[in-house]
Write a protein that holds these residues in place. Structure first.
Motif, PDB file in Angstrom:
ATOM      1  N   THR A  47      11.107  12.834  -0.406  1.00  5.48           N
ATOM      2  CA  THR A  47      11.131  11.871  -1.500  1.00  5.48           C
ATOM      3  C   THR A  47      10.544  12.473  -2.770  1.00  5.48           C
ATOM      4  O   THR A  47       9.489  13.116  -2.734  1.00  5.48           O
TER       5      THR A  47
ATOM      6  N   GLN B  92       6.237  10.533  -8.065  1.00  3.33           N
ATOM      7  CA  GLN B  92       5.677  10.311  -9.398  1.00  3.33           C
ATOM      8  C   GLN B  92       4.217   9.937  -9.240  1.00  3.33           C
ATOM      9  O   GLN B  92       3.861   9.097  -8.412  1.00  3.33           O
TER      10      GLN B  92
ATOM     11  N   PRO C  73       7.121   6.852  -4.860  1.00  4.46           N
ATOM     12  CA  PRO C  73       8.464   7.408  -5.004  1.00  4.46           C
ATOM     13  C   PRO C  73       8.975   7.249  -6.440  1.00  4.46           C
ATOM     14  O   PRO C  73       8.815   6.189  -7.048  1.00  4.46           O
ATOM     15  N   ALA C  74       9.566   8.285  -6.960  1.00  2.64           N
ATOM     16  CA  ALA C  74      10.014   8.267  -8.353  1.00  2.64           C
ATOM     17  C   ALA C  74      11.094   7.236  -8.600  1.00  2.64           C
ATOM     18  O   ALA C  74      11.277   6.779  -9.743  1.00  2.64           O
ATOM     19  N   ASP C  75      11.822   6.821  -7.547  1.00  4.73           N
ATOM     20  CA  ASP C  75      12.881   5.839  -7.749  1.00  4.73           C
ATOM     21  C   ASP C  75      12.366   4.405  -7.775  1.00  4.73           C
ATOM     22  O   ASP C  75      13.144   3.454  -7.952  1.00  4.73           O
TER      23      ASP C  75
ATOM     24  N   THR D 278      11.220   2.586  -5.409  1.00  5.62           N
ATOM     25  CA  THR D 278      11.443   1.820  -4.179  1.00  5.62           C
ATOM     26  C   THR D 278      10.118   1.476  -3.514  1.00  5.62           C
ATOM     27  O   THR D 278       9.277   2.360  -3.333  1.00  5.62           O
TER      28      THR D 278
END
Length: 251
Positions: free
Chosen positions: A2, A5, A25-27, A29
Motif C-alpha cells: 500500500t 502518506q 494509505p495514500a488513497d 481508504t
C-alpha cells in the motif's frame, strides 16, 4: 504494498494537546487502526518509518508523542544513532520524562488517542490494535486493561517492568483484558528478569487472557530499534513476523 502518506496531527487530551505522527494509505481508504506506543527515546524518524511499514501492510497507524506535557517532539534532542554508553547524559535527560507517565495519565491519554482513532475517517470501524516498545509495551498492557472494549489485540516488545511488586504494576490489570496479547521478551534485559516474566505469564493465564509470551535469544533490551546500539536484526525480523501475524489474525 500500500502507498503510504504520513502527516503530523494534534490530539486534544485531558492535559493539553498531544502531537502525533499518522501514517495512512495514500488513497484515503479506511483501514484497521493501530496505536503504536514509543520507546523512551521518543517520536523520531525511526518510529515514523516503523509506522510507515505497518501502513504499507494495510493499516492506519498513530504514533503519539507521549511526552507531550513537556513539549512537542522531539522533546529531547538525540543523535541520529543513539548510544547511551557514548553519552551518559541521555538517560539523565530522559528519566524525568518517564516519571510523568503515571497509570492515571496513561489511561487518560489512551482515552484521547483511542477516541481520535474512532473518529478518524481513515480508520475502519471497530476496535484497534496496539503495539509498544520498551516502556511502550508497558503502556500497551495498561491500555489493553483500561480499554477492553476498544482494544482487540496488543503486542509488546522488549518491555520492561511489566510485572513488578508495585501495587500498580501493569500485570495486575490482567483480569480486565479481553484482547489477544503477544509479548516478545528480550532475554538479556535487566528491566524484565525471569521472575517478572513468570509473574506476567501466570497473571495472564489465571485471567484467561489469550496470549503468547516468547523469549528472544541473545536479544538485548531495545532489539527492534535500528537507530540505537541495542539493535539486533534477528530479533527485529522475528518481531515483524509476530506482529503482522497477530494483526492478520485480529483483522
Amino acid at each position: 504494498m500500500t502507498a503510504v502518506q504520513g502527516t503530523t496531527v494534534d490530539i486534544p487530551t485531558g492535559d493539553g494537546t498531544a502531537d502525533a505522527y499518522l501514517a495512512h494509505p495514500a488513497d484515503g481508504t479506511p483501514r484497521p487502526g493501530v496505536l503504536l506506543y514509543q520507546d523512551a527515546y521518543g517520536l523520531r524518524p525511526h518510529l515514523r518509518a516503523m509506522a510507515d511499514r505497518l501502513t504499507g501492510a494495510g493499516y492506519t497507524v498513530l504514533v503519539p508523542n507521549v511526552f507531550y506535557r513537556k513539549g512537542r517532539a522531539p522533546v529531547v534532542d538525540l543523535p541520529e544513532f543513539i548510544d547511551p554508553s557514548a553519552d551518559p547524559t541521555i538517560w539523565q535527560r530522559l528519566s524525568p520524562l518517564l516519571r510523568t507517565l503515571t497509570p492515571e495519565r496513561t489511561a487518560r491519554d489512551a482515552d484521547a488517542y483511542l477516541g481520535w482513532l474512532a473518529d478518524s475517517p481513515l480508520v475502519a470501524d471497530g476496535p484497534v490494535a496496539l503495539t509498544g516498545y520498551c516502556m511502550g509495551a508497558r503502556l500497551a498492557l495498561r491500555t489493553a486493561a483500561t480499554h477492553p472494549g476498544r482494544v482487540a489485540a496488543a503486542a509488546g516488545f522488549h518491555g520492561g517492568r511489566l510485572a513488578t511488586d508495585d501495587p500498580d504494576s501493569p500485570h495486575l490489570g490482567a483480569g480486565h483484558i479481553t484482547a489477544e496479547l503477544y509479548f516478545g521478551h528480550a532475554d538479556r534485559d535487566a528491566s524484565l528478569p525471569e521472575e517478572q516474566m513468570r509473574r506476567l505469564e501466570d497473571a495472564l493465564t489465571a485471567a484467561g487472557v489469550r496470549h503468547t509470551c516468547e523469549v528472544y535469544p541473545d536479544a538485548p533490551h531495545g532489539y527492534t530499534q535500528a537507530d540505537t546500539n541495542a539493535y539486533q536484526r534477528e530479533g527485529d525480523e522475528r518481531h515483524w513476523a509476530a506482529l503482522l501475524d497477530l494483526l492478520k489474525r485480529t483483522f
